[in-house]
Enzyme design. Structure first.
Site, PDB file in Angstrom:
ATOM      1  N   GLY A 257       0.817  -1.187   0.000  1.00  0.00           N
ATOM      2  CA  GLY A 257       0.000   0.000   0.000  1.00  0.00           C
ATOM      3  C   GLY A 257       0.863   1.254   0.000  1.00  0.00           C
ATOM      4  CB  CYS A 258       0.127   4.758  -0.924  1.00  0.00           C
ATOM      5  SG  CYS A 258      -1.488   4.974  -0.139  1.00  0.00           S
ATOM      6  CE1 TYR A 259      -1.051   8.028   4.610  1.00  0.00           C
ATOM      7  CE2 TYR A 259      -2.981   6.621   4.490  1.00  0.00           C
ATOM      8  CZ  TYR A 259      -2.425   7.876   4.584  1.00  0.00           C
ATOM      9  OH  TYR A 259      -3.244   8.981   4.651  1.00  0.00           O
TER      10      TYR A 259
ATOM     11  CB  THR B 230       5.427   2.359  -0.035  1.00  0.00           C
ATOM     12  OG1 THR B 230       4.804   1.244  -0.684  1.00  0.00           O
ATOM     13  CG2 THR B 230       6.722   2.706  -0.757  1.00  0.00           C
ATOM     14  CB  ALA B 231       5.570   6.581   2.983  1.00  0.00           C
TER      15      ALA B 231
END
Lengths: 348, 348, 348, 348
Positions: free
Chosen positions: A152-154, A156-157
């Protein structure tokens, strides 16, 4: 190294689908063969995406395993609980699958069922799926995979931000905090009042404080990178009036005072083409990763205290979705990992 | 209760000065008498503020103690290290002073000198100054003051957010985290490239991680409200692409499991006209306090864990500056605290 | 002058309805009695509008003539083709009606039917309706009306901008151009993809070039103010990535060279409380009318040529909707026209 | 076709300079050799442009003819009245020059002097300069040029929009109107209060109504494309709260009723790689040309009347500046005009 790959994109009308089209249109070894959309079947792709005007003659097709089986690699850019229905048949047909959705990210199907309010219909494939965060998972596993679950995007960060600290074992893993901020494209094209321009512009808010679906995914992978120490994570996502970008501000209580955090991070990512560690004292801005596959990270220790503060930025639609999927694709077909991913952020 | 007050505004061309003009223009007991601006002396106020067109005939005057001594109450909306030069003479002349700048906020002149890179020229007045956060300081002290030091914008949001937890003594005061986000008007009218529209729009970043001037102010007041327990605060401010608004996301490690946080907050602010505690599970949005003196707060405890998460929102220019100053003014002259502060946020 | 009026608001969940609540909440002679919403009946008004938290105990009611007949004055803030169904019964019951929708703006029911794709069900009331643009219509007609048709947002900006030129008879009325730009709240809360933040931010476009519903309304009133000269208007609306505000850029070919346009405009609006003519050479900004009932206008004649250029700005939700409705209400009940309409734009 | 070109960029710290760096960094036949900046000499280019981190080791140099003479082609991305000082020596040294500034756009040095408040110091070169709008000027002239004057951003959008109408000779050339809107990056990095985020966001205004420097440039080229008919143009620029993009709304009074405007435009641009004519009835959006060298145009005739309305969109920093410069560069060195200019707009 293999030749040109026939590509299928399932869910071509969402934002991640649009990014896949943007990135793969100029990919030297990808030939987009099928783009599906249940709602837009029969419509030319370029009419939904004026930015592709003149670049493609493709027409959206209704999704079907039969059609998708003509492809070498299929990307799923669908909401959760869609891919899991078709992936078994595609794998059986010899198609490799890169899933941008959440269907194969969690190791525990019961946990998945609880967070996604549905029974998993292909739990036997979960173990076969490789978590597609190359910087964590390693390239070999991805290269050999026929089913990649893109993070997911979160996650990854947050994972790229915490990884050096957790691998070094120098933070209290039970009191981690991720205060994350996303641009609104993270919500996809949801037609909800809260995402209207007039409701979102010139304002800021948190959401999902009680529990966001990316929480168990992050916890699972934090556990993995810390040799299965117990993980306690407080994750608070916020919505920023901007189109793209994630900025995760991460807090970790240091258990050791001996480390040079700047050196730790620089060493950890020295060989990573898509992760940059900023010089000491600097702070990243989401615009500098806009429309690129880069992750830019800074590590701080305010007042030389016991709290490490990590700032991690990505473009949620690129490194947080379509770009990372293309990065995995490159690894899977054995070519330079950065192929078609060398865009420079347009500034301003 | 006193009659109409002659008002002076020093530093009338900044954003806080503009807000004072907006709020006081319709105040039934304030007659704006002097507005000073070193750079704009001689210019009609309405030419700098088209929104005041037709409402005022005032002309900016150069700041001078003589001119300002004609006033009953003088507001300083100046950068730091300006007010301290004129306040002694004004107090001596019987003028009451409401200082929106940082000059009289810190109790310790040495600490002030270190954070503001200047010697304090009126340290003897620091003790006389009352910290103008009515919800913390109490109304009587403010009513009797002739020098009120209005809190900074971040401190207002952070202190109101943490106060019930600290007063109840149920968090670890040495591991507090304030992850704060501000609209860009918080920077004032600084002509720096980073505040240009083209540089700030559609992006998000942290700044001042190594140390922001509001940190010692917040720590001082957190100490005061927690009966002088040792305070450890990690404070990370961020810049949001919006004009106004502060959203502080506060993290506190609970030391006791027994409290009903929702009830604690509701009780703490039950009688406060400018603080609203949201219903359980809700999250505040900065737009709902836009152009108002309200502070809207929500308290959460994700996954029923040991971490309390408080979300505190204000308008940095109103409750974080000019509005709070007017609130103090109302208290000082003995009238209803909400006078001229009942604006409703324009939504959308 | 009459006493306190019981007020009904039909369509209380839209943006114009929200603005009526904001403006009337502090109106000294308005007591909001009924707020209707088909979808939200039973819900507290303050739960839909956090900005009204603590200010109202009202609960949305389902719309019904019976309920609304308890009111002295009813505001319709509904989409078109709603008010015309209930207005006849309300008028019969002695209730005065202020309609913010388009139902009673056009004199010709056939024209209305063509532009709004519906038969008009109360054509007999059209003549009874007074067009509620006080600066054009005159105060007496409005004061005596029991049915006021408030102008559309674009018409308000365009008509106030063109009026002095047309009344003076010095432009070619057959070649008028109105290039108009609106903030996105002009579209209301429509759940269409094009109004999502991620689709609208950081971009600009025209729409409705082939024909916008405000075109016949503007043409009708331009005809009226020019003594029925033939009117030819090209009207091109555009969407600006901002929340509120209309900026109409108007072009008129001068037929006479003798007039001092600046003096013409200043004289035309000298006594108007809600129209300001800027000094020669200046240009208005929509933010200076934000959340206010003001219209700010500049008139230019580039290179002293034959083309007059008028720049007219309003807040589409205030002078373009709810504020103008309150202005009409004040006139109808015989009190100062500016009552409850003296807000100052919050800048920045 | 020639080999790799050594490139110089003068004025590398402005927005056009940054775009040149972005576009040329991946250009297969450009080797950026010198980037100058008076203020930043000695600083690494990547420290001013984090988005180029890892892509370049260049260091800003002070501008000097000697240094620049090492280049094959020099781009001037300077404010006006800079290039004209150095171009004579560079041409004499055999360097080809692409000037993005206004110095060589106007044919008449007296006209230039009047609009730019300076004497032209190289008037003898004006005739040698080729106006670099390939769609108008023709490719051969540019290919053979050693001095190309790139058009301004507004002129590019306006000229491409009007060209088919004027070449066909079917509009009244004395009553043309260009109502143009630009994103704020058009102002460059000017440190003026009006360009601060807090001053520009959520607002819209016109500027330069009395006379903008692009007016004589547009008039000159409109004259040229209409066989020297007399030109009367009213040009009103506006500022949009967005980063990039120009939208020109053009009005022309048709003198003939016979033409199919849609076919006229489609034919005019059928072979142009960087101009797209939208299908009848559509309207372009600036975001669809964001960060690309495309111009997207729609032509309308509202109510089948005598007024043609053309909507023309470009990215002011790409087709309006750096991209067009690279397009000219490609033509000058005899390679495919679209080299390094095939970026797809990132949407959303």
């Amino acid at each position: 190294m293999t030749g040109t790959q026939r590509i299928g994109i399932v869910g071509g009308t969402g934002y991640a689908g649009a990014e896949l089209l943007r990135l793969l249109s100029h990919h030297p070894q990808a030939e987009i063969t099928v783009v599906t959309s249940r709602g837009e079947a029969g419509t030319p792709v370029a009419s939904a995406y004026p930015q592709l005007d003149g670049l493609t003659d493709l027409v959206f097709e209704a999704p079907s395993v039969e059609t998708l089986s003509r492809c070498d690699v299929v990307f799923f850019a669908t909401p959760h609980a869609a891919a899991m229905h078709d992936v078994p048949a595609l794998l059986a047909a010899g198609v490799r699958v890169i899933d941008l959705s959440a269907d194969f990210r969690l190791r525990d199907p019961a946990l998945w069922a609880r967070w996604y309010n549905a029974e998993h219909v292909a739990p036997e494939l979960i173990e076969r799926a490789v978590y597609g965060l190359p910087e964590l998972t390693g390239r070999a596993a991805i290269a050999n995979a026929d089913l990649v679950a893109c993070p997911g995007c979160y996650p990854t960060a947050v994972l790229l931000g915490f990884m050096p600290l957790l691998k070094a074992g120098i933070v209290d893993t039970e009191r981690l905090i991720a205060d994350a901020k996303t641009g609104v494209s993270g919500a996809g094209k949801s037609l909800k009042p809260g995402f209207l321009y007039a409701e979102m512009a010139d304002s800021f808010k948190a959401y999902g404080v009680a529990g966001h679906r990316h929480l168990p995914e992050i916890e699972q992978m934090l556990g993995q990178m810390s040799a299965d120490k117990p993980i306690g994570l407080t994750f608070v996502p916020h919505l920023v009036p901007m189109i793209r970008g994630i900025h995760a501000t991460l807090y970790g209580q240091l258990t050791s005072n001996e480390h040079d955090l700047q050196a730790l991070y620089e060493n950890a990512y020295a060989d990573e083409p898509f992760v940059s560690v900023l010089a000491a004292g600097q702070t990243p801005e989401t615009r500098h990763v806009r429309a690129t596959n880069q992750c830019r990270i800074a590590v701080h220790r305010p007042q030389d205290g016991a709290q490490a503060v990590v700032l991690s930025t990505i473009d949620n639609l690129v490194k947080g979705a379509a770009g990372q999927a293309v990065q995995n694709f490159n690894l899977m077909i054995g070519i330079d990992e950065t192929t078609a991913l060398t865009q420079i952020a347009p500034i301003p």
